[in-house]
Design a protein around this motif. Structure first.
Motif, short mmCIF file in Angstrom:
data_model
loop_
_atom_site.label_atom_id
_atom_site.label_comp_id
_atom_site.label_asym_id
_atom_site.label_seq_id
_atom_site.Cartn_x
_atom_site.Cartn_y
_atom_site.Cartn_z
N LEU A 20 0.84 -1.21 0.00
CA LEU A 20 0.00 0.00 0.00
C LEU A 20 0.87 1.25 0.00
O LEU A 20 0.65 2.18 -0.77
CB LEU A 20 -0.92 -0.02 1.22
N VAL A 21 1.88 1.25 0.85
CA VAL A 21 2.78 2.40 0.93
C VAL A 21 3.48 2.61 -0.42
O VAL A 21 3.57 3.73 -0.91
CB VAL A 21 3.81 2.21 2.07
N LYS A 22 3.93 1.53 -1.02
CA LYS A 22 4.61 1.64 -2.32
C LYS A 22 3.66 2.16 -3.39
O LYS A 22 4.04 2.98 -4.22
CB LYS A 22 5.18 0.29 -2.74
N MET A 23 2.40 1.66 -3.38
CA MET A 23 1.43 2.06 -4.41
C MET A 23 1.12 3.55 -4.36
O MET A 23 0.97 4.19 -5.40
CB MET A 23 0.12 1.29 -4.23
N PHE A 24 1.00 4.10 -3.16
CA PHE A 24 0.48 5.46 -3.02
C PHE A 24 1.51 6.49 -2.59
O PHE A 24 1.28 7.68 -2.74
CB PHE A 24 -0.70 5.47 -2.06
N PHE A 25 2.63 6.07 -2.06
CA PHE A 25 3.60 7.02 -1.53
C PHE A 25 4.97 6.91 -2.17
O PHE A 25 5.82 7.76 -1.95
CB PHE A 25 3.73 6.85 -0.01
N LYS A 26 5.21 5.88 -2.92
CA LYS A 26 6.51 5.67 -3.55
C LYS A 26 6.29 5.22 -4.99
O LYS A 26 6.43 4.05 -5.33
CB LYS A 26 7.31 4.63 -2.76
N LYS A 27 5.86 6.16 -5.80
CA LYS A 27 5.53 5.86 -7.20
C LYS A 27 6.71 5.18 -7.89
O LYS A 27 7.85 5.58 -7.74
CB LYS A 27 5.16 7.14 -7.95
N GLY A 28 6.39 4.11 -8.61
CA GLY A 28 7.41 3.37 -9.34
C GLY A 28 8.04 2.24 -8.57
O GLY A 28 8.74 1.41 -9.15
N ALA A 29 7.82 2.16 -7.27
CA ALA A 29 8.46 1.12 -6.46
C ALA A 29 7.99 -0.28 -6.84
O ALA A 29 8.79 -1.22 -6.91
CB ALA A 29 8.22 1.38 -4.97
N LEU A 30 6.70 -0.43 -7.09
CA LEU A 30 6.19 -1.76 -7.45
C LEU A 30 6.65 -2.17 -8.84
O LEU A 30 6.87 -3.36 -9.10
CB LEU A 30 4.66 -1.81 -7.34
N GLU A 31 6.81 -1.21 -9.74
CA GLU A 31 7.27 -1.53 -11.09
C GLU A 31 8.65 -2.19 -11.04
O GLU A 31 8.95 -3.09 -11.82
CB GLU A 31 7.30 -0.28 -11.98
N LYS A 32 9.48 -1.77 -10.11
CA LYS A 32 10.81 -2.36 -9.95
C LYS A 32 10.73 -3.81 -9.48
O LYS A 32 11.67 -4.58 -9.65
CB LYS A 32 11.64 -1.53 -8.97
N GLU A 33 9.59 -4.18 -8.87
CA GLU A 33 9.42 -5.54 -8.35
C GLU A 33 8.61 -6.43 -9.30
O GLU A 33 8.41 -7.61 -9.02
CB GLU A 33 8.74 -5.48 -6.98
N ALA A 34 8.18 -5.89 -10.42
CA ALA A 34 7.37 -6.66 -11.37
C ALA A 34 8.15 -7.88 -11.86
O ALA A 34 9.34 -7.78 -12.17
CB ALA A 34 6.96 -5.78 -12.55
N GLY A 35 7.49 -9.02 -11.90
CA GLY A 35 8.11 -10.25 -12.39
C GLY A 35 9.13 -10.86 -11.46
O GLY A 35 9.88 -11.75 -11.87
N MET A 36 9.18 -10.41 -10.21
CA MET A 36 10.19 -10.89 -9.28
C MET A 36 9.71 -12.04 -8.39
O MET A 36 10.43 -12.50 -7.52
CB MET A 36 10.70 -9.73 -8.41
N GLY A 37 8.47 -12.50 -8.60
CA GLY A 37 7.98 -13.64 -7.81
C GLY A 37 7.80 -13.32 -6.34
O GLY A 37 8.03 -14.17 -5.48
N MET A 38 7.37 -12.09 -6.05
CA MET A 38 7.19 -11.66 -4.66
C MET A 38 5.99 -12.39 -4.06
O MET A 38 4.97 -12.57 -4.72
CB MET A 38 6.97 -10.15 -4.59
N ARG A 39 6.09 -12.81 -2.81
CA ARG A 39 5.01 -13.48 -2.10
C ARG A 39 4.83 -12.80 -0.75
O ARG A 39 5.80 -12.59 -0.03
CB ARG A 39 5.33 -14.96 -1.88
N GLU A 40 3.58 -12.46 -0.43
CA GLU A 40 3.30 -11.84 0.86
C GLU A 40 3.02 -12.93 1.88
O GLU A 40 2.13 -13.74 1.71
CB GLU A 40 2.10 -10.89 0.76
N GLY A 41 3.81 -12.95 2.93
CA GLY A 41 3.63 -13.92 4.00
C GLY A 41 4.51 -15.14 3.87
O GLY A 41 4.81 -15.79 4.85
#
Length: 163
Positions: free
Chosen positions: A135-156
């Motif tokens: 949530l913080v990345k989506m709304f407060f750190k624009k572009g942060a999630l794009e850097k993680e795209a395709g990285m196989g991130m798993r929450e938990g």
């Protein structure tokens, strides 16, 4: 997580909705995580009985409280009926997003995901915190999630990594 304190969005209203059915207070973990990174925003928490109550509660947070994003946290049980209820709740959350044009981050932890109660507690806390970081990345750190795209991130759970 890198320092996400830098932000062009200030005074945002963030909704957090959880359930009494859950066996762990994921909302407190999510709120704590958000405040660590962007503490200057208003967080409005609502608690409902179960996951099927989350869609309308989240929609009300958006429409009546003015929340610009909402987290929906729930812990469905291990039975087939619980999984069916979780699916219905998830469908309702998607519908609420489309009706309000607002993100609702679904954070469900099924009771049978943990190997034991200690593991389940760790998973619930970790998933709530990692989704709060999203949530913080989506709304407060624009572009942060794009850097993680395709990285196989798993929450938990441990990340799978890219192919």
């Amino acid at each position: 997580m890198e320092n996400l304190q830098t932000s062009s969005v200030i005074n945002m209203k963030i909704g957090i909705c959880d359930t009494t059915f859950a066996r762990y207070d994921m909302a407190s973990a999510a709120i704590n995580e958000i405040k660590q990174h962007v503490g200057n925003n208003k967080i409005i928490r609502r608690t409902v009985p179960g996951v099927k109550d989350l869609p309308v509660a989240c929609k009300k947070l958006i429409e009546e409280e003015g929340c610009e994003v909402v987290m929906a946290l729930g812990m469905p049980g291990p039975e087939v009926m619980d999984k069916t209820c979780a699916h219905e709740a998830s469908t309702g959350l998607i519908q609420a997003q489309l009706m309000t044009n607002t993100h609702i981050l679904e954070v469900f932890v099924h009771e049978d995901e943990g190997v034991d109660e200690k593991d389940l507690k760790f998973l619930a806390d970790n998933r709530a915190r990692e989704h709060a970081q999203n949530l913080v990345k989506m709304f407060f750190k624009k572009g942060a999630l794009e850097k993680e795209a395709g990285m196989g991130m798993r929450e938990g759970h441990p990340d799978k990594g890219p192919l």
